[in-house]
Design a protein around this motif. Structure first.
Motif, mmCIF file in Angstrom:
data_model
loop_
_atom_site.group_PDB
_atom_site.id
_atom_site.type_symbol
_atom_site.label_atom_id
_atom_site.label_comp_id
_atom_site.label_asym_id
_atom_site.label_seq_id
_atom_site.Cartn_x
_atom_site.Cartn_y
_atom_site.Cartn_z
ATOM 1 N N SER A 120 61.906 40.011 35.877
ATOM 2 C CA SER A 120 61.281 38.354 35.408
ATOM 3 C C SER A 120 59.712 38.425 35.066
ATOM 4 N N MET A 121 59.164 37.773 33.571
ATOM 5 C CA MET A 121 57.696 37.801 33.801
ATOM 6 C C MET A 121 57.448 36.475 33.912
ATOM 7 N N ILE A 122 56.249 37.312 34.562
ATOM 8 C CA ILE A 122 55.394 36.261 36.249
ATOM 9 C C ILE A 122 53.705 36.206 35.339
ATOM 10 N N LEU A 123 53.106 35.039 34.769
ATOM 11 C CA LEU A 123 51.971 35.021 34.689
ATOM 12 C C LEU A 123 51.137 33.869 35.891
ATOM 13 N N VAL A 124 50.045 34.683 36.120
ATOM 14 C CA VAL A 124 49.586 34.725 37.030
ATOM 15 C C VAL A 124 47.756 34.387 36.156
ATOM 16 N N GLY A 125 47.651 33.214 36.544
ATOM 17 C CA GLY A 125 46.138 32.399 35.649
ATOM 18 C C GLY A 125 45.005 32.045 37.248
ATOM 19 N N GLY A 126 44.236 31.901 37.014
ATOM 20 C CA GLY A 126 42.913 31.886 37.699
ATOM 21 C C GLY A 126 41.520 31.859 36.611
ATOM 22 N N GLU A 127 40.319 31.111 37.311
ATOM 23 C CA GLU A 127 39.340 31.175 36.161
ATOM 24 C C GLU A 127 38.637 32.947 37.009
ATOM 25 N N PRO A 128 37.921 33.435 35.636
ATOM 26 C CA PRO A 128 37.035 34.901 36.011
ATOM 27 C C PRO A 128 36.367 34.668 38.077
ATOM 28 N N GLY A 129 36.457 35.772 38.000
ATOM 29 C CA GLY A 129 36.212 36.344 39.509
ATOM 30 C C GLY A 129 36.728 35.729 40.483
ATOM 31 N N ILE A 130 37.740 34.744 40.532
ATOM 32 C CA ILE A 130 38.666 34.347 40.649
ATOM 33 C C ILE A 130 39.329 35.406 42.440
ATOM 34 N N GLY A 131 39.592 36.522 41.858
ATOM 35 C CA GLY A 131 40.809 38.086 42.642
ATOM 36 C C GLY A 131 41.998 38.085 42.078
ATOM 37 N N LYS A 132 42.457 37.548 40.662
ATOM 38 C CA LYS A 132 43.904 37.943 40.425
ATOM 39 C C LYS A 132 43.473 39.189 39.935
ATOM 40 N N SER A 133 42.969 40.438 39.985
ATOM 41 C CA SER A 133 42.821 41.316 39.911
ATOM 42 C C SER A 133 42.920 42.561 40.968
ATOM 43 N N THR A 134 42.177 41.622 42.096
ATOM 44 C CA THR A 134 42.462 42.375 43.111
ATOM 45 C C THR A 134 44.531 42.054 43.994
ATOM 46 N N LEU A 135 43.896 40.667 43.811
ATOM 47 C CA LEU A 135 45.751 40.953 44.145
ATOM 48 C C LEU A 135 46.850 41.156 43.680
ATOM 49 N N LEU A 136 46.334 41.744 42.383
ATOM 50 C CA LEU A 136 47.724 42.883 41.419
ATOM 51 C C LEU A 136 47.124 43.851 41.920
ATOM 52 N N LEU A 137 46.691 43.899 42.030
ATOM 53 C CA LEU A 137 46.383 45.670 42.709
ATOM 54 C C LEU A 137 46.990 46.149 44.126
ATOM 55 N N GLN A 138 46.610 44.298 44.519
ATOM 56 C CA GLN A 138 47.495 44.950 46.034
ATOM 57 C C GLN A 138 49.207 44.898 45.896
ATOM 58 N N LEU B 112 38.529 53.975 36.009
ATOM 59 C CA LEU B 112 37.282 54.330 36.870
ATOM 60 C C LEU B 112 37.113 53.431 37.377
ATOM 61 N N GLN B 113 37.118 52.566 37.263
ATOM 62 C CA GLN B 113 36.796 50.804 38.006
ATOM 63 C C GLN B 113 37.988 50.606 38.870
ATOM 64 N N VAL B 114 38.891 50.721 37.595
ATOM 65 C CA VAL B 114 40.259 49.842 39.158
ATOM 66 C C VAL B 114 40.603 50.612 39.873
ATOM 67 N N LYS B 115 40.396 52.065 39.753
ATOM 68 C CA LYS B 115 40.224 53.459 40.354
ATOM 69 C C LYS B 115 39.595 52.732 42.233
ATOM 70 N N LEU B 116 38.004 52.689 41.877
ATOM 71 C CA LEU B 116 37.251 51.517 43.269
ATOM 72 C C LEU B 116 37.863 50.932 44.201
ATOM 73 N N ARG B 117 38.008 49.908 42.899
ATOM 74 C CA ARG B 117 38.849 48.927 43.427
ATOM 75 C C ARG B 117 39.623 49.017 43.970
ATOM 76 N N ALA B 118 40.938 50.571 44.047
ATOM 77 C CA ALA B 118 42.135 50.376 44.683
ATOM 78 C C ALA B 118 41.295 51.314 46.090
ATOM 79 N N GLY B 119 40.225 52.488 45.874
ATOM 80 C CA GLY B 119 39.591 53.064 47.219
ATOM 81 C C GLY B 119 39.408 51.878 48.244
ATOM 82 N N ARG B 120 39.105 50.451 47.750
ATOM 83 C CA ARG B 120 38.580 49.338 48.995
ATOM 84 C C ARG B 120 39.803 48.790 49.416
#
Ligand code: TYD
Ligand code: MG
Length: 466
Positions: free
Chosen positions: A101-119, A141-149
């Motif tokens: 399936s294809m899922i669109l995750v929308g939201g304002e910048p900074g709301i946490g979309k990248s964090t949610l999807l990396l989780q 590298l930026q994504v890696k830093l988030r992954a570390g947290r």
């Protein structure tokens, strides 16, 4: 006549196609929104050859005959779903991720979309579903830093820092992950179109190609889309039509919880919400939203009332706060947060006319606590009670809940699924529910909850304040 490439002008607001440039889109009325884009030449059968070959067969040129099994002959059961173990996320999707399936995750910048999807990626990776995280916004590298947290399996997720669609697709085809995450659709571009990344033509084309990839390979594709000021996903409604599921991630930037809402779902119900709390390590599912929204309630301040809303299939208790204060110069202010300001104006007029409460010399502020939007008419009664409580400066008992729609005549109308709302009130330790006299359930719905039927708003105020 050979088919020649024509160029079209596409409105960046609504996606409408125009053959000529104009200063204003006559479909949606937006100004300066048309952008030229080169359209693929359609190999249209010329009218001459159509006549020669004749009707239906000429139209089918280039196609081949496909199988048409009777529906009872179609094999396969409802496909498996992959659970991420992020309960609120699985819940909003309708019980997990549907393969292909294809899922669109929308939201304002900074709301946490990248964090949610990396989780999500980390959870899937731990569960043995290979995941590829393609970011056009951040370096690996930026994504890696988030992954570390985030921890967990996040460090095992394969990463790709790329903005060209063709490269993303070729890489995904070669890596063959179960789940592909594209962050974000606005940074992606295809070499086949001329416009810059983020313009409607690019966004639509990239989304359509990703969708085709998902269906052909059975890969689940998550696509991040930034929301524009107007609230639509840039490259807007057209994108929502393409994908299977649309999730919006929202919340007040100053608060530490977030709501995930499904507004379209081909594989589940819509309007369900998932609630998360933000932390240093990422988002934590909140199993009991009422607890979160009711957590910071003050003692016995006036102007506060609680209602029980239905968010999708779940009842949630929400606090409404009102403040009526002496106005300064000029027209008194009406400020509503999380509530429709026209609805507020209407309720103020009803309170004036039907209960003799005049707000004409007062500023009125209304706030729905927790960044929630109160859209159900069932919340009217709590809003009216909060307004009256503020103007009388008399606190409402802490353990009272209000559910009912207020009509123009000041009458209180019953609301849907009142039993479930009462049950939630009971679960949260509330003791009294005020509701429409006509809507009081026959048998007690919630243990230990007293139900008070009210006919009109003045009837309610009499019961509450005298
Ligand atoms: P991010 O996921 O980058 O937002 P988006 O992709 O929607 O633009 O999150 C924004 C910032 O908030 C980022 O600096 C990380 C931080 N953050 C946390 O620290 N904890 C959390 O639970 C979340 C969701 C975000
Ligand atoms: Mg991001």
């Amino acid at each position: 006549m050979s088919p020649k490439a024509r160029s079209v002008y596409r409105c960046q607001e609504c996606g409408a196609e125009h053959t000529k440039w104009a200063g204003r889109c006559d479909t949606c009325g937006a100004w300066n929104s048309l952008v030229e884009e080169a359209a693929a030449a359609r190999p249209a059968a010329s009218s001459k050859s159509a006549r020669r070959i004749g009707g239906a067969t000429s139209m089918a040129e280039g196609g081949s005959v496909a199988a048409t099994p009777r529906l009872r002959e179609v094999s396969g059961s409802e496909r498996e779903r992959w659970k991420t173990g992020l309960d609120e996320f699985d819940f909003v999707l309708g019980g997990g991720i549907v393969p292909g399936s294809m899922i669109l995750v929308g939201g304002e910048p900074g709301i946490g979309k990248s964090t949610l999807l990396l989780q999500v990626a980390a959870r899937l990776e731990s569960a043995g579903h290979a995941t590829l995280y393609a970011s056009g916004e951040e370096s690996a590298l930026q994504v890696k830093l988030r992954a570390g947290r985030i921890g967990g399996g996040a460090m095992e997720v394969q990463s790709l820092s790329e903005t060209m669609l063709e490269t993303v697709l070729a890489t995904a085809a070669s890596v063959a992950p179960r789940v592909l995450i594209v962050d974000s659709i606005q940074t992606l571009f295809t070499a086949d179109l001329e416009g810059a990344p983020g313009n409607v033509g690019q966004v639509r084309e990239c989304a359509a190609r990703l969708m085709r990839f998902a269906k052909e390979t059975g890969t689940t594709v998550f696509v991040v889309g930034h929301v524009t000021k107007g609230g639509g996903i840039a490259g807007p409604k057209t994108l929502e039509h393409i994908v299977d599921t649309v999730l919006y991630f929202e919340g007040d930037a100053t608060l530490d919880h977030r709501l995930l809402r499904a507004t379209k779902n081909r594989f589940g119900s819509v309007d369900e919400i998932g609630v998360f709390r933000m932390s240093e390590e990422g988002l934590e599912p909140v199993g009991n939203p009422s607890e979160l929204f009711m957590g910071d309630r003050m003692g016995d301040a006036s102007g506060s009332a609680v209602t029980a809303l239905l968010e999708g299939s779940r009842p949630v208790l929400i606090e409404v706060q009102a403040l009526a204060a002496k106005a300064g110069f000029g027209t008194p202010q009406r400020v509503a947060t999380g509530y429709d300001s026209r609805r507020l104006a209407l309720l103020l007029a009803v309170l004036d006319k039907r209960a003799g409460l005049s707000f004409s010399a007062l500023d009125v502020f209304l706030n729905v606590v927790g960044g929630v939007r109160l859209q159900e008419p069932a919340g009217d009664l709590a809003v009216a009670a909060a307004l009256a409580s503020s103007i009388y400066d008399r606190a409402i008992p802490r353990d009272a809940v209000f559910v009912g729609e207020v009509g123009l005549g000041g009458e209180i109308r019953p609301v849907s699924q009142v039993e479930r709302r009462i049950a939630e009130a009971s679960n949260m330790g509330m003791t009294t529910v005020y509701l429409s006299e006509r809507g009081v359930p026959k048998r007690g719905a919630g243990r230990g909850v007293k139900m008070v039927g009210v006919r009109t708003i003045s009837d309610l105020f009499q019961k509450l304040f005298t």
